[in-house]
Design a protein around this motif. Structure first.
Motif, PDB file in Angstrom:
ATOM      1  N   ILE A  22     -13.848   6.963  16.386  1.00 17.42           N
ATOM      2  CA  ILE A  22     -13.365   6.664  15.063  1.00 17.42           C
ATOM      3  C   ILE A  22     -12.505   5.459  15.036  1.00 17.42           C
ATOM      4  O   ILE A  22     -12.164   4.956  16.173  1.00 17.42           O
ATOM      5  CB  ILE A  22     -12.348   7.973  14.569  1.00 17.42           C
TER       6      ILE A  22
ATOM      7  N   ALA B 257      -8.377   7.134   8.954  1.00 16.13           N
ATOM      8  CA  ALA B 257      -9.461   7.299  10.022  1.00 16.13           C
ATOM      9  C   ALA B 257     -10.883   7.619   9.677  1.00 16.13           C
ATOM     10  O   ALA B 257     -10.983   8.605   8.717  1.00 16.13           O
ATOM     11  CB  ALA B 257      -8.945   8.160  11.016  1.00 16.13           C
TER      12      ALA B 257
ATOM     13  N   ILE C 222     -18.068  15.423  15.893  1.00 12.95           N
ATOM     14  CA  ILE C 222     -18.598  14.200  15.447  1.00 12.95           C
ATOM     15  C   ILE C 222     -20.039  13.951  16.027  1.00 12.95           C
ATOM     16  O   ILE C 222     -21.031  13.493  15.462  1.00 12.95           O
ATOM     17  CB  ILE C 222     -17.547  12.993  16.124  1.00 12.95           C
TER      18      ILE C 222
ATOM     19  N   VAL D 137     -15.049   7.843  11.019  1.00 11.47           N
ATOM     20  CA  VAL D 137     -16.185   8.007  11.944  1.00 11.47           C
ATOM     21  C   VAL D 137     -16.845   6.709  12.039  1.00 11.47           C
ATOM     22  O   VAL D 137     -17.175   6.097  10.985  1.00 11.47           O
ATOM     23  CB  VAL D 137     -17.170   9.122  11.751  1.00 11.47           C
ATOM     24  N   THR D 138     -16.695   5.967  13.143  1.00  9.22           N
ATOM     25  CA  THR D 138     -17.764   4.723  13.427  1.00  9.22           C
ATOM     26  C   THR D 138     -19.084   4.823  13.269  1.00  9.22           C
ATOM     27  O   THR D 138     -19.609   5.781  13.285  1.00  9.22           O
ATOM     28  CB  THR D 138     -17.117   4.041  15.009  1.00  9.22           C
TER      29      THR D 138
ATOM     30  N   GLU E 134     -10.323   7.386  18.921  1.00 12.75           N
ATOM     31  CA  GLU E 134     -10.365   5.993  18.800  1.00 12.75           C
ATOM     32  C   GLU E 134     -10.484   5.034  20.000  1.00 12.75           C
ATOM     33  O   GLU E 134     -11.228   4.352  20.191  1.00 12.75           O
ATOM     34  CB  GLU E 134      -9.207   5.401  17.981  1.00 12.75           C
TER      35      GLU E 134
END
Length: 226
Positions: free
Chosen positions: A70, A78, A30, A80-81, A65
């Motif tokens: 996430i 779920a 990520i 990815v933020t 999280e």
């Protein structure tokens, strides 16, 4: 051996700590942008990729999280933020507040070994900068900052700061690629260390300016890149 097996073997895990290793592997992917903002992480696909069951994947997702990388959405999975630029700047402002508070508590307790260790880290940073090793740069950057706070005896504050750094590291990596701000950051670190070594109160303002300027530079670079 098939191409699928070769691809899967890149992500084989040690069996004694599968959830932790899985979370760390996914975190790195990520942070370096392999999984981008808004991408969905599918449990079944991740489990197949790493050749493990879905149980450690669920635990790894919980860890990611908790780190803010996430978000789980009911009946959707779920993802990815993504952080708006104003929230990214807010995180830098929080970092500045907390790190300057730690410096205020530690500058009078400075020990020679702190200065020696911080100087060693800066030498390693020089090498990472010259190689443009973005992942190593960010790791060593955190180690440098943490070395200055090692005598504060405020572990909860350090945990919070580390959590903020994890959330913004993926943007910092992009920032360093976009702006090549290596030399500026290097010089700022050396000024901070020199001020810290002398016990000068100016180290607090130097640190605040370093963090805030990095934030402004990052936000500007991200907006320009859109």
């Amino acid at each position: 051996m098939s191409d699928q097996t070769n691809e899967r073997s890149k992500y084989q895990l040690k069996r004694q700590s599968i959830p932790e290793e899985l979370a760390e592997s996914l975190r790195e992917r990520i942070l370096k942008g392999e999984f981008k903002e808004g991408d969905q992480l599918v449990q079944e696909a991740i489990a197949a990729e790493y050749d493990c069951s879905r149980m450690p994947v669920r635990e790894a997702f919980r860890q990611l999280e908790a780190a803010g990388l996430i978000v789980s959405r009911i009946h959707k999975g779920a993802f990815v933020t993504s952080l708006p630029t104003d929230q990214i700047m807010e995180l830098f402002e929080l970092r500045a507040i907390m790190e300057c508070d730690l410096l205020n508590h530690t500058v009078s307790r400075m020990a020679d070994e702190q200065v020696i260790r911080a100087a060693q880290i800066l030498e390693e940073l020089d090498e990472a900068y010259s190689r443009r090793d973005i992942g190593k740069v960010n790791s060593l950057n955190w180690e440098f900052h943490r070395s200055l706070y090692s005598r504060t005896e405020r572990p909860q504050t350090l945990v919070l700061i580390r959590g903020i750094n994890v959330q913004i590291e993926r943007y910092i990596r992009r920032h360093q690629i976009l702006t090549s701000r290596f030399e500026e950051a290097e010089e700022e670190h050396r000024q901070i260390l020199a001020s810290f070594k002398s016990g000068a109160p100016s180290v607090i303002e130097l640190m605040r300016e370093h963090i805030i300027q990095t934030g402004h530079s990052l936000v500007k670079a991200l907006k320009t890149a859109k």
